[in-house]
Design a protein around this motif. Sequence first.
Motif, PDB file in Angstrom:
ATOM      1  N   VAL A   1       0.713  -6.074   3.144  1.00 27.94           N
ATOM      2  CA  VAL A   1       1.896  -6.384   3.761  1.00 27.94           C
ATOM      3  C   VAL A   1       3.089  -5.849   2.954  1.00 27.94           C
ATOM      4  CG1 VAL A   1       3.450  -8.301   4.884  1.00 27.94           C
ATOM      5  CG2 VAL A   1       0.964  -8.036   5.227  1.00 27.94           C
ATOM      6  N   GLN A   2       3.030  -6.302   1.744  1.00 23.74           N
ATOM      7  CA  GLN A   2       4.122  -5.762   0.834  1.00 23.74           C
ATOM      8  C   GLN A   2       4.333  -4.459   0.748  1.00 23.74           C
ATOM      9  OE1 GLN A   2       6.372  -7.908  -0.049  1.00 23.74           O
ATOM     10  NE2 GLN A   2       5.157  -9.419   1.277  1.00 23.74           N
ATOM     11  N   ARG A   3       3.055  -3.804   0.636  1.00 23.94           N
ATOM     12  CA  ARG A   3       3.516  -2.200   0.600  1.00 23.94           C
ATOM     13  C   ARG A   3       3.643  -1.815   2.040  1.00 23.94           C
ATOM     14  NH1 ARG A   3      -2.057   0.933  -1.994  1.00 23.94           N
ATOM     15  NH2 ARG A   3      -0.194   2.422  -1.924  1.00 23.94           N
ATOM     16  N   LEU A   4       3.444  -2.326   3.036  1.00 27.72           N
ATOM     17  CA  LEU A   4       3.819  -2.022   4.447  1.00 27.72           C
ATOM     18  C   LEU A   4       5.340  -1.885   4.227  1.00 27.72           C
ATOM     19  CD1 LEU A   4       1.837  -3.753   6.932  1.00 27.72           C
ATOM     20  CD2 LEU A   4       1.687  -1.305   6.516  1.00 27.72           C
ATOM     21  N   LEU A   5       6.095  -2.914   3.584  1.00 27.44           N
ATOM     22  CA  LEU A   5       7.636  -3.113   3.592  1.00 27.44           C
ATOM     23  C   LEU A   5       8.376  -2.288   2.287  1.00 27.44           C
ATOM     24  CD1 LEU A   5       7.519  -6.917   3.963  1.00 27.44           C
ATOM     25  CD2 LEU A   5       7.781  -5.415   5.864  1.00 27.44           C
ATOM     26  N   ASN A   6       7.471  -1.907   1.475  1.00 28.50           N
ATOM     27  CA  ASN A   6       8.050  -1.302   0.368  1.00 28.50           C
ATOM     28  C   ASN A   6       7.542   0.040   0.025  1.00 28.50           C
ATOM     29  OD1 ASN A   6       9.950  -3.647  -0.441  1.00 28.50           O
ATOM     30  ND2 ASN A   6       8.122  -4.653  -0.579  1.00 28.50           N
ATOM     31  N   ASP A   7       6.582   0.363   0.510  1.00 24.72           N
ATOM     32  CA  ASP A   7       5.881   1.756   0.062  1.00 24.72           C
ATOM     33  C   ASP A   7       5.809   2.609   1.267  1.00 24.72           C
ATOM     34  OD1 ASP A   7       4.326   3.974  -0.977  1.00 24.72           O
ATOM     35  OD2 ASP A   7       2.943   2.423  -2.140  1.00 24.72           O
ATOM     36  N   LEU A   8       6.537   3.611   1.091  1.00 31.97           N
ATOM     37  CA  LEU A   8       6.691   4.534   2.625  1.00 31.97           C
ATOM     38  C   LEU A   8       5.385   5.574   2.584  1.00 31.97           C
ATOM     39  CD1 LEU A   8      10.213   5.713   2.823  1.00 31.97           C
ATOM     40  CD2 LEU A   8       9.046   4.240   4.541  1.00 31.97           C
ATOM     41  N   THR A   9       4.865   5.791   1.139  1.00 32.53           N
ATOM     42  CA  THR A   9       3.826   6.722   0.997  1.00 32.53           C
ATOM     43  C   THR A   9       2.575   6.078   1.704  1.00 32.53           C
ATOM     44  OG1 THR A   9       4.921   7.659  -0.833  1.00 32.53           O
ATOM     45  CG2 THR A   9       2.379   7.882  -0.817  1.00 32.53           C
ATOM     46  N   TYR A  10       2.214   4.781   1.421  1.00 39.75           N
ATOM     47  CA  TYR A  10       1.376   3.891   1.722  1.00 39.75           C
ATOM     48  C   TYR A  10       1.269   4.132   3.546  1.00 39.75           C
ATOM     49  CZ  TYR A  10      -1.460  -0.089   2.905  1.00 39.75           C
ATOM     50  OH  TYR A  10      -2.533  -1.103   3.635  1.00 39.75           O
ATOM     51  N   VAL A  11       2.221   3.833   3.954  1.00 42.06           N
ATOM     52  CA  VAL A  11       2.558   4.247   5.348  1.00 42.06           C
ATOM     53  C   VAL A  11       2.383   5.425   6.071  1.00 42.06           C
ATOM     54  CG1 VAL A  11       3.832   3.508   7.531  1.00 42.06           C
ATOM     55  CG2 VAL A  11       3.807   2.078   5.415  1.00 42.06           C
ATOM     56  N   ASN A  12       3.085   6.287   5.528  1.00 37.30           N
ATOM     57  CA  ASN A  12       3.280   7.718   6.069  1.00 37.30           C
ATOM     58  C   ASN A  12       2.058   8.697   5.578  1.00 37.30           C
ATOM     59  OD1 ASN A  12       5.851   7.159   7.433  1.00 37.30           O
ATOM     60  ND2 ASN A  12       6.979   7.768   5.400  1.00 37.30           N
ATOM     61  N   ASP A  13       1.491   8.380   4.367  1.00 33.59           N
ATOM     62  CA  ASP A  13       0.604   9.192   3.893  1.00 33.59           C
ATOM     63  C   ASP A  13      -0.962   8.772   4.176  1.00 33.59           C
ATOM     64  OD1 ASP A  13       2.455  10.985   3.535  1.00 33.59           O
ATOM     65  OD2 ASP A  13       2.272  10.513   1.268  1.00 33.59           O
TER      66      ASP A  13
END
Length: 317
Positions: free
Chosen positions: A88-100
């Motif tokens: 969840v914290q990467r969803l909120l703060n890591d665009l690479t995690y979401v987009n790539d």
Amino acid sequence: MRKLLLLCGVFATACIDNDYDLANINTDNIAIGDETSRFEAPLAKVYVSLADINSNDQVRIDQIFNEADTWLPTQLPDTDENGAYADVQRLLNDLTYVNDRLLPDLLDEMGTNPEKLDAVATLLQQNYYDDFAGVLPGVSQTEFKEAFVEAFTSNAVLRDALSQEVKSLAGDYLTNLDVNMDDLSYEIGHIDLSDEVVNMLCDNLDPAETPDPKNTLHLAGEIDNRLPLTLEIAPSFLNTQVSFSTTVLANSPENALPETRLLANDLRTIVQNARVDIPIVIRKYYPGKGFDNTSEQQTQMQINLYLIKRGALKFDL
């Protein structure tokens, strides 16, 4: 309504022999146990419901993650002993995690899994119809789902345009999850420990500065977490030095709380009228585990607190 069950605690060990006449025993400064002894007593139970968790502007945490289920690919890149999860914290703060990592897998799954494509199309029809007016002009909301599925599976040009819009909507939703929860706060009130028991415990505690203390009192407990969420919590008791932080695993009935030392003033404050504030950070979400949302008052977490006394108990009768 937040529910709190208070439990009175009695520290005792018993050894009874009918040959002894207790009336003839000198009861001054009796000691039970020695410096290796350990006694436990229940203190309180705290029940956390969906109504408590959803108190932040009436946000329903279960509905937030139910929609996230649709936007997340079924096969997530991260797993642990509890299954596949979204960080969840990467969803909120890591665009690479979401987009790539997440969104390309979502679009690929929509092309190969009819059930996923149907779920996305249904969500778009219900909540995001207007966003596709320029891509599917002239299609009514009633016709939207069928038109979307047909275009996505049969028209390469439209599929690219639809994919870009899906990626934008999904990315915006996942990176802006409204999961910043208000601190939970509970008024414990007066705990039914007698003055004699409290005095016995407080008078027999080693001072805070004692090296290698033997006579100590600790707060401990367990949390039964029925949520599909791994949480970081940091409870603190108002007007005491008692605070700690711990990780609470998702869907786990046995999350042990760290033992936290209590001094005499801490115990007296907690017994008289304590308030505990519990900041919460959501760390992991496990799709498919589901929320028990049959009622807003349904218990989602149960926190069991108890006292641990180490060393002998000394008291006058």
